[in-house]
Design a protein around this motif. Sequence first.
Motif, PDB file in Angstrom:
ATOM      1  N   LEU A  38       4.801   0.711 -12.331  1.00 18.32           N
ATOM      2  CA  LEU A  38       3.882   0.719 -11.195  1.00 18.32           C
ATOM      3  C   LEU A  38       2.484   0.446 -11.715  1.00 18.32           C
ATOM      4  O   LEU A  38       2.031   1.094 -12.666  1.00 18.32           O
ATOM      5  CB  LEU A  38       3.931   2.075 -10.491  1.00 18.32           C
ATOM      6  CG  LEU A  38       3.220   2.191  -9.140  1.00 18.32           C
ATOM      7  CD1 LEU A  38       3.950   1.365  -8.083  1.00 18.32           C
ATOM      8  CD2 LEU A  38       3.153   3.652  -8.705  1.00 18.32           C
ATOM      9  N   SER A  39       1.791  -0.510 -11.113  1.00 15.16           N
ATOM     10  CA  SER A  39       0.436  -0.836 -11.545  1.00 15.16           C
ATOM     11  C   SER A  39      -0.449  -1.038 -10.320  1.00 15.16           C
ATOM     12  O   SER A  39       0.018  -1.421  -9.243  1.00 15.16           O
ATOM     13  CB  SER A  39       0.427  -2.105 -12.402  1.00 15.16           C
ATOM     14  OG  SER A  39       0.915  -3.217 -11.670  1.00 15.16           O
ATOM     15  N   GLU A  82       0.837  -1.192   0.000  1.00 14.15           N
ATOM     16  CA  GLU A  82       0.000   0.000   0.000  1.00 14.15           C
ATOM     17  C   GLU A  82       0.877   1.250   0.000  1.00 14.15           C
ATOM     18  O   GLU A  82       1.851   1.340   0.749  1.00 14.15           O
ATOM     19  CB  GLU A  82      -0.902   0.006   1.235  1.00 14.15           C
ATOM     20  CG  GLU A  82      -1.813   1.213   1.334  1.00 14.15           C
ATOM     21  CD  GLU A  82      -2.621   1.220   2.615  1.00 14.15           C
ATOM     22  OE1 GLU A  82      -2.879   2.314   3.152  1.00 14.15           O
ATOM     23  OE2 GLU A  82      -2.990   0.117   3.078  1.00 14.15           O
ATOM     24  N   ILE A  83       0.529   2.206  -0.843  1.00 19.72           N
ATOM     25  CA  ILE A  83       1.268   3.464  -0.889  1.00 19.72           C
ATOM     26  C   ILE A  83       0.929   4.309   0.335  1.00 19.72           C
ATOM     27  O   ILE A  83      -0.231   4.449   0.705  1.00 19.72           O
ATOM     28  CB  ILE A  83       0.938   4.259  -2.171  1.00 19.72           C
ATOM     29  CG1 ILE A  83       1.484   3.533  -3.416  1.00 19.72           C
ATOM     30  CG2 ILE A  83       1.512   5.666  -2.107  1.00 19.72           C
ATOM     31  CD1 ILE A  83       1.153   4.240  -4.715  1.00 19.72           C
ATOM     32  N   SER A  84       1.963   4.855   0.959  1.00 23.20           N
ATOM     33  CA  SER A  84       1.756   5.841   2.020  1.00 23.20           C
ATOM     34  C   SER A  84       2.840   6.910   1.906  1.00 23.20           C
ATOM     35  O   SER A  84       3.859   6.707   1.244  1.00 23.20           O
ATOM     36  CB  SER A  84       1.802   5.182   3.410  1.00 23.20           C
ATOM     37  OG  SER A  84       3.094   4.681   3.688  1.00 23.20           O
ATOM     38  N   ASN A  85       2.586   8.058   2.526  1.00 25.28           N
ATOM     39  CA  ASN A  85       3.535   9.175   2.529  1.00 25.28           C
ATOM     40  C   ASN A  85       3.988   9.511   1.109  1.00 25.28           C
ATOM     41  O   ASN A  85       5.175   9.710   0.848  1.00 25.28           O
ATOM     42  CB  ASN A  85       4.743   8.839   3.413  1.00 25.28           C
ATOM     43  CG  ASN A  85       5.558  10.061   3.768  1.00 25.28           C
ATOM     44  OD1 ASN A  85       5.045  11.176   3.767  1.00 25.28           O
ATOM     45  ND2 ASN A  85       6.828   9.858   4.057  1.00 25.28           N
ATOM     46  N   MET A 100      -3.457   3.546  -2.055  1.00 22.49           N
ATOM     47  CA  MET A 100      -3.567   2.657  -3.221  1.00 22.49           C
ATOM     48  C   MET A 100      -2.764   1.374  -2.992  1.00 22.49           C
ATOM     49  O   MET A 100      -1.628   1.423  -2.511  1.00 22.49           O
ATOM     50  CB  MET A 100      -3.035   3.341  -4.482  1.00 22.49           C
ATOM     51  CG  MET A 100      -3.893   4.432  -5.024  1.00 22.49           C
ATOM     52  SD  MET A 100      -3.167   5.080  -6.574  1.00 22.49           S
ATOM     53  CE  MET A 100      -4.416   6.302  -6.996  1.00 22.49           C
ATOM     54  N   LEU A 101      -3.350   0.240  -3.345  1.00 20.77           N
ATOM     55  CA  LEU A 101      -2.637  -1.028  -3.331  1.00 20.77           C
ATOM     56  C   LEU A 101      -2.014  -1.211  -4.717  1.00 20.77           C
ATOM     57  O   LEU A 101      -2.729  -1.226  -5.718  1.00 20.77           O
ATOM     58  CB  LEU A 101      -3.579  -2.184  -3.011  1.00 20.77           C
ATOM     59  CG  LEU A 101      -2.926  -3.566  -2.883  1.00 20.77           C
ATOM     60  CD1 LEU A 101      -1.976  -3.603  -1.697  1.00 20.77           C
ATOM     61  CD2 LEU A 101      -3.986  -4.657  -2.761  1.00 20.77           C
ATOM     62  N   VAL A 102      -0.687  -1.322  -4.765  1.00 17.54           N
ATOM     63  CA  VAL A 102       0.014  -1.342  -6.050  1.00 17.54           C
ATOM     64  C   VAL A 102       1.038  -2.469  -6.087  1.00 17.54           C
ATOM     65  O   VAL A 102       1.406  -3.047  -5.054  1.00 17.54           O
ATOM     66  CB  VAL A 102       0.738  -0.002  -6.313  1.00 17.54           C
ATOM     67  CG1 VAL A 102      -0.253   1.145  -6.418  1.00 17.54           C
ATOM     68  CG2 VAL A 102       1.785   0.281  -5.238  1.00 17.54           C
ATOM     69  N   GLN A 103       1.481  -2.767  -7.297  1.00 18.50           N
ATOM     70  CA  GLN A 103       2.639  -3.628  -7.516  1.00 18.50           C
ATOM     71  C   GLN A 103       3.724  -2.793  -8.172  1.00 18.50           C
ATOM     72  O   GLN A 103       3.495  -2.187  -9.220  1.00 18.50           O
ATOM     73  CB  GLN A 103       2.276  -4.827  -8.380  1.00 18.50           C
ATOM     74  CG  GLN A 103       1.388  -5.839  -7.680  1.00 18.50           C
ATOM     75  CD  GLN A 103       1.151  -7.092  -8.511  1.00 18.50           C
ATOM     76  OE1 GLN A 103       1.501  -7.144  -9.692  1.00 18.50           O
ATOM     77  NE2 GLN A 103       0.548  -8.103  -7.904  1.00 18.50           N
ATOM     78  N   ALA A 104       4.886  -2.752  -7.539  1.00 20.02           N
ATOM     79  CA  ALA A 104       6.016  -1.964  -8.036  1.00 20.02           C
ATOM     80  C   ALA A 104       7.123  -2.903  -8.470  1.00 20.02           C
ATOM     81  O   ALA A 104       7.527  -3.790  -7.712  1.00 20.02           O
ATOM     82  CB  ALA A 104       6.529  -1.019  -6.953  1.00 20.02           C
TER      83      ALA A 104
END
Length: 218
Positions: free
Chosen positions: A106-107, A39-42, A82-86
Motif C-alpha cells: 500500500l502506498s 480513496e480509503i474510507s471506513n 487518503m488517496l492510495v494505490q493498493a
Amino acid sequence: MFQDRFSAAAPRVFSVSGLTALIKEALEGSFQTVTVEGEISNCRPSSSGHVYFTLKDSGAVLSAVLFRGKARSLAFQPADGMLVQATGALSVYAQRGSYQIVVDSLSLAGEGALLKLLEERKRQFAVEGLFDSARKKPLPAFPRCVGVVTSPSGAALRDILQIRRRRNDAVSVVVLPCPVQGAEAGGRIAAIIRAANAWQLADVLIVGRGGGSLEDLL
C-alpha cells in the motif's frame, strides 16, 4: 470455458454455492495481481493487527484487507480520506457473496498527498511541543567529536565525511550504525541516541539519511 457453462444452448440451474464457486474460480484466476487506486474510507484496524477498509472513487467501492504482517511494514498509518494505490490479489468471500482485494503493498498516491501528510505530522509534533525552544540545547561551537546516526552504507554518511575532510579534518567522527527508514527505524534511532548520551560518545550527534522517497520520511 467459464462462459460456456452459461450458454443458452445448455441451460442449467446452479446452487448458490456452485455459482459462487465458479465466480471465485474465474475472478481469482484472472486477477492474481492487480493495482487499484482509490480513496480509503471506513478504515477499521482490528485488535489482531489486520486493517480492513474500503477503496472508493466517484463510481464504485471495493472492500480491502491488509493483513497484520503487511500492515507492520507500512511507513504510514492508513486513514480515511487518503488517496492510495493498493497492490494485491482479488479474493471472493463466499459466505457473504462479496469480493475484496487482499493487499500486499500500500502506498500513498501522488507527491501532493505525501506532502500533506508530512505537514499534518509536523503540525501534530508542534502541538505536542516537540519543537519548543525550551527543548533545544545550544550546539558546541567547536565540537571535537561528532557522532553520526545513520546507515553505514548510505549516501548521508559519505556526504558528512566529505564535508568534514573539507572543513576540519581534525574533528573525529564516530559512526553509530542504524536503519533510518522503515517501520522500526524510529525506535532504533531513539535507542541509539539514548546510548550515545549515556556513554558520552560524542560532543554532538547528527541523525541523517540521504536520498530516498518522501514516503520513507513518514
